[in-house]
Design an enzyme around this catalytic site. Structure first.
Site: not given
Length: 911
Positions: A339-341, A642
């Site tokens: 996941s992106d942050k 993501t």
């Protein structure tokens, strides 16, 4: 022309080092200067390097793309079933099957066309125009005409038209989020940076496709078209082949195995009947064709389409928009989510969490831009007015500020720098609003923030007409201006070691730091100048700011861990910030964060080991993200990724499931992904995984229902041949059972809700066969039960003197009754269905059975059907025997579940 002096930036590694060269070196290498290029030189270079455009990819023609959609094992199965039914003269069935095959191919054709538009979305990011110096004069040209060596000017709002080495900068800030993932605008400079600086820290470069949000600059074009960083991503994306989903790979293997088994069974049956038992070859041939038709799971493509489509609808209600139908099920098999942050795991709303003053550290409650939250010390809520240093620090943060906080449609938004917005929200929480402050403390002058000075200053007069100068900026810079600190009792001597220690401790928590100070004085010359910012200030506070995790993301990550899914954070942000956010989310706790620079130095084998062990990756470039996805897949993982930027598009396309952000995502990211989150929320992914697992469960339940019903018919015929008995079923009756009842009944399982505890299981192994050993046992057991019921009832009736037509009619109805009862069994794989929910929880099962009963009554009693299928009327007693046969299958199947639930096998099956 000096073309021979210009390195071919599309072939030499020098192009990646422009950021490390000085202005003079750039001008020498590219043979340019303050007067720019001549028109003649620009034409020659354009002929050599080509236009500043991203070329369209090579694509198949529409007809070839459509024909390629039929290269699918499921469609082979459907077409094979259609051919067999055509040979038998069942033209309606043939038409239905062929229509289903064509519809599936058309859907695939449309989806593939949408996927290809990802590249179009990237090309659309390029700026259409550019302002350059040609022949010593400024002019606006089509950006496609730019060549290496052109001198380009930039202003606020411009989209950068090519990769530029900046040579003159005035307060330039560039939004590079689409390229690097960095959530805040990047301050640029004209000085060279170190040669090994990561992409996000090449402050002397401005990259094609990024956006100028503040300031002005000029730069020399060093890369155009495919040689730009954006062009590299485009090439990377066009070279990536989208992977098949786990389900399609399983179905492909299952279809091949089943096709071989059907052919073997058909050949063996023909040999047994025609050569060994002396049955007429023509009759046996028709029987074999009927058995093959019944064994082919022609209902599987339909149930797949219906089940996946229902999954799409359920996910859409949870803000997950599915772009590619197979992605529905692929989510259910995910073992790792990368996941992106920013904006996904976090709110993408900078928030003040700590205010460090001379005597106290204040905690600030609430998250995001909504001004809701209290200030506290050690959990005790306080009134800011009782703490003079805190009150003045909040005042300074609101006054020394260029952002605006607005409420629109019940949503709070910040216009301007997000960090300054966080200070405005802090002021609102403390009751010091921007509107009131500007009226009571009007601004008279200001020194805007500049990267070389690292602070901002504003001059105000209060309601008593007393002068004040406020400054905010980097703590070390502000401390150099201060000789005192504001305490509860007034000004005291500055304790420099205290502030440095507190700054280090706060930064170690992953927070961005801003220092605030003030001076009660007027500018020396009447107007604010840098002379007024040299000394004499009183230190007020250090503010710790962070983009906080979403509360629902914390719960979602915990749910992923319960479900056996690893969550990894891959971000363009700094390692300290990423590690701090990861700790709050329980991602990578106690483990180091690995940077993109470290990934770049690893070989593939090392990266494969590290990709699984480490959960936080910082300052990652598009190449790093793509390598991480590939490394995890090579380790046998099913990966969801993501992202929202152009830099994420290659990894989104390569992942088993690419998940793009719908609110802040670029079109390139959305087009490369299989799923789009309408709310940009990580928790939505977990909901989608839940639905994906339910979809896979329902597909397996259908197969567990379909194979035994088909297998029961096959065993009835084979047993009759082996034991030299009269055939209990005719070819036409076999096709009736298969076409009219099996597939239609099984469709009801597509509507089955998720079983309890579905997210407490481990992800299924990526290489798992569609039918496990347990499933094979279940298929064989139920097939034998159905064979016993149908063949036993047939022989019993014959033995009692019943006619052949009546005995066969009872055998057909016994098989169908067994299917109806077994359909209820199939709702739960292991759990008992003997409960109100088990028997009535899926109304579509009840509707399917209710629809099937009149069909069987018509088959048995309607004269037309009797003429076609050689059926005959049954008495009430005979119908009771048929129902008893179905109840027998139901009871044994439930008993088998009971035994398995109370055996060690249950734990393994529920993992």
């Amino acid at each position: 022309m000096a073309e021979h002096l210009i390195p071919d930036h599309q072939e030499t590694p020098l192009r990646t080092h422009w950021h490390a060269l000085s202005k003079e070196q750039i001008e020498h290498v590219l043979q340019t200067g303050v007067g720019g290029l001549t028109d003649a030189e620009a034409r020659n270079r354009r002929a050599h390097y080509g236009p500043n455009q991203l070329p369209p990819p090579k694509r198949h023609g529409p007809l070839q793309r459509l024909l390629m959609q039929f290269h699918n094992i499921l469609l082979y199965v459907m077409i094979g079933a259609a051919v067999i039914t055509a040979l038998l003269g069942h033209w309606i069935d043939t038409g239905v099957l062929m229509a289903a095959a064509v519809i599936n191919a058309i859907i695939g054709f449309i989806q593939e066309g949408k996927a290809e538009s990802a590249l179009d979305a990237i090309r659309a990011i390029l700026s259409p125009h550019a302002t350059v110096i040609r022949d010593g004069r400024w002019r606006e040209i089509d950006a496609a005409e730019l060549v290496p060596g052109d001198l380009v000017t930039l202003a606020s709002g411009d989209r950068i038209p090519a990769d530029l080495r900046l040579v003159k900068v005035k307060e330039l800030r560039v939004d590079e989020a689409a390229l690097t993932g960095e959530s805040l605008p990047v301050e640029k400079c004209h000085e060279a940076v170190v040669i090994n600086a990561p992409l996000g820290e090449r402050y002397s470069m401005a990259y094609s496709g990024t956006l100028v949000v503040y300031g002005q600059a000029s730069g020399i074009v060093v890369a155009t078209g495919t040689a730009t960083e954006l062009g590299e991503i485009n090439q990377m994306l066009s070279s990536i082949r989208m992977l098949s989903t786990p389900l399609l790979r399983q179905v492909d293997r299952f279809g091949r195995t089943l096709a071989l088994a059907i052919l073997s069974m058909s050949a063996a049956t023909f040999v047994l009947g025609a050569w060994w038992r002396g049955q007429p070859p023509s009759e046996m041939f028709m029987m074999v064709v009927a058995l093959a038709a019944s064994a082919i799971p022609e209902g599987l493509p339909a149930i797949m389409t219906v089940t996946l489509a229902l999954g799409v609808q359920r996910m859409a209600r949870r803000n997950a928009i599915i772009r590619h139908l197979p992605a529905v099920e692929a989510l259910g098999s995910v073992t790792v989510i990368c996941s992106d942050k920013t904006g996904t795991l976090t709110r993408n709303e900078m928030t003040v969490q700590h205010v460090v003053c001379a005597e106290h550290v204040f905690n600030v409650g609430g998250v995001g831009y909504a001004p809701v939250g209290n200030l506290s010390i050690d959990g005790r809520i306080i009134d800011p007015d009782h703490y003079p240093a805190l009150a003045m620090a909040i005042r300074a943060g609101v006054l020394c500020n260029d952002a605006r906080l607005r409420e629109e449609d019940s949503l709070w938004r910040v216009e301007g720098d997000p960090t300054e917005g966080a200070l405005l929200v802090l002021g609102e929480k403390a009751g010091f609003t921007q509107h009131v402050s500007y009226e009571a403390w009007p601004r008279l002058d200001a020194i805007p923030f500049e990267s070389q000075h690292r602070f901002m200053a504003t001059y105000h007069r209060d309601s008593d007409d007393e002068p004040w100068i406020f400054v905010k900026g980097a703590p070390e810079r502000i401390l150099d201006m201060c000789g005192a600190q504001w305490s509860h009792d007034g000004e005291r001597t500055l304790e420099i070691n205290y502030w440095r220690r507190m700054a280090a401790d706060t930064a170690a928590q992953g927070l961005r730091l801003l220092a605030l100070a003030c001076k009660r004085a007027s500018p020396l010359g009447g107007c604010l100048s840098f002379t007024d910012t040299e000394s004499g200030y009183v230190m007020l506070a250090i503010v710790g700011i962070i983009d906080p995790p979403r509360p629902e993301a914390i719960l979602a990550v915990r749910e992923c861990h319960h479900a056996g899914i690893r969550v990894k954070m891959i971000t363009g942000d700094h390692a300290e910030t990423a590690r701090a956010i990861g700790a709050q989310l329980s991602i990578g706790v106690g483990k180091p964060a690995v940077t993109g620079a470290e990934i770049a130095m690893m070989d593939d084998a090392t990266l494969r080991r590290l990709a699984w062990d480490v959960d936080v990756f910082a300052q990652a470039s598009p190449e790093h993200k793509l390598r991480l996805i590939q490394a995890l897949q090579e380790e046998g993982q099913v990966v969801a990724m993501t992202g929202d930027g152009v830099n994420d598009a290659p990894a989104l396309k390569r992942a088993d499931v690419g998940v793009a952000m719908g609110m802040k995502g670029t079109e390139a990211a959305k087009e490369a992904a299989g799923m789009v989150l309408a709310d940009d929320n990580f928790a939505t992914i977990v909901s989608a995984v839940h639905e994906g697992r339910a979809v896979y469960d329902n597909l397996k339940k259908f197969i567990l229902f379909m194979l035994p019903t088909n297998g029961g018919e096959v065993l009835v015929v084979i047993a009759a041949i082996l034991f030299e008995l009269a055939l209990p079923l005719t070819p036409a009756q076999v096709l009736w059972i298969n076409m009219v009842t099996s597939s239609t009944l099984g469709l009801a399982l597509a509507f089955e809700p998720a079983e309890y505890g579905i997210m407490n299981r481990r992800p299924r192994p990526p290489g798992e066969a569609l039918l496990s050993g347990f499933f094979v046992w279940r298929v064989l057991m139920v097939s034998v039960l159905m064979m016993i019921c149908a063949l036993g009832l047939f022989l019993w009736e014959l033995n009692n003197g019943t006619s052949m037509e009546a005995a066969r009619t009872m055998a057909v109805n016994a098989v169908v009754a067994a299917e109806m009862f077994y359909l209820v069994n199939s709702r739960f794989t292991l759990a008992s269905v003997i409960s109100l929910d088990g028997l009535t929880g899926n109304r579509y099962v009840l509707l399917a059975i209710a629809a099937c009963i009149p069909l069987q009554i018509a088959y048995t009693h309607a004269p037309t059907m009797q003429a076609i299928f050689n059926s005959t009327d049954l008495t009430q007693l005979e119908w009771c025997k048929v129902v008893a046969a179905g109840l027998f299958v139901f009871s044994v199947a439930e008993f088998e579940k009971f035994v398995i639930r109370h055996s060690p096998l249950a734990a393994r099956l529920n993992k």
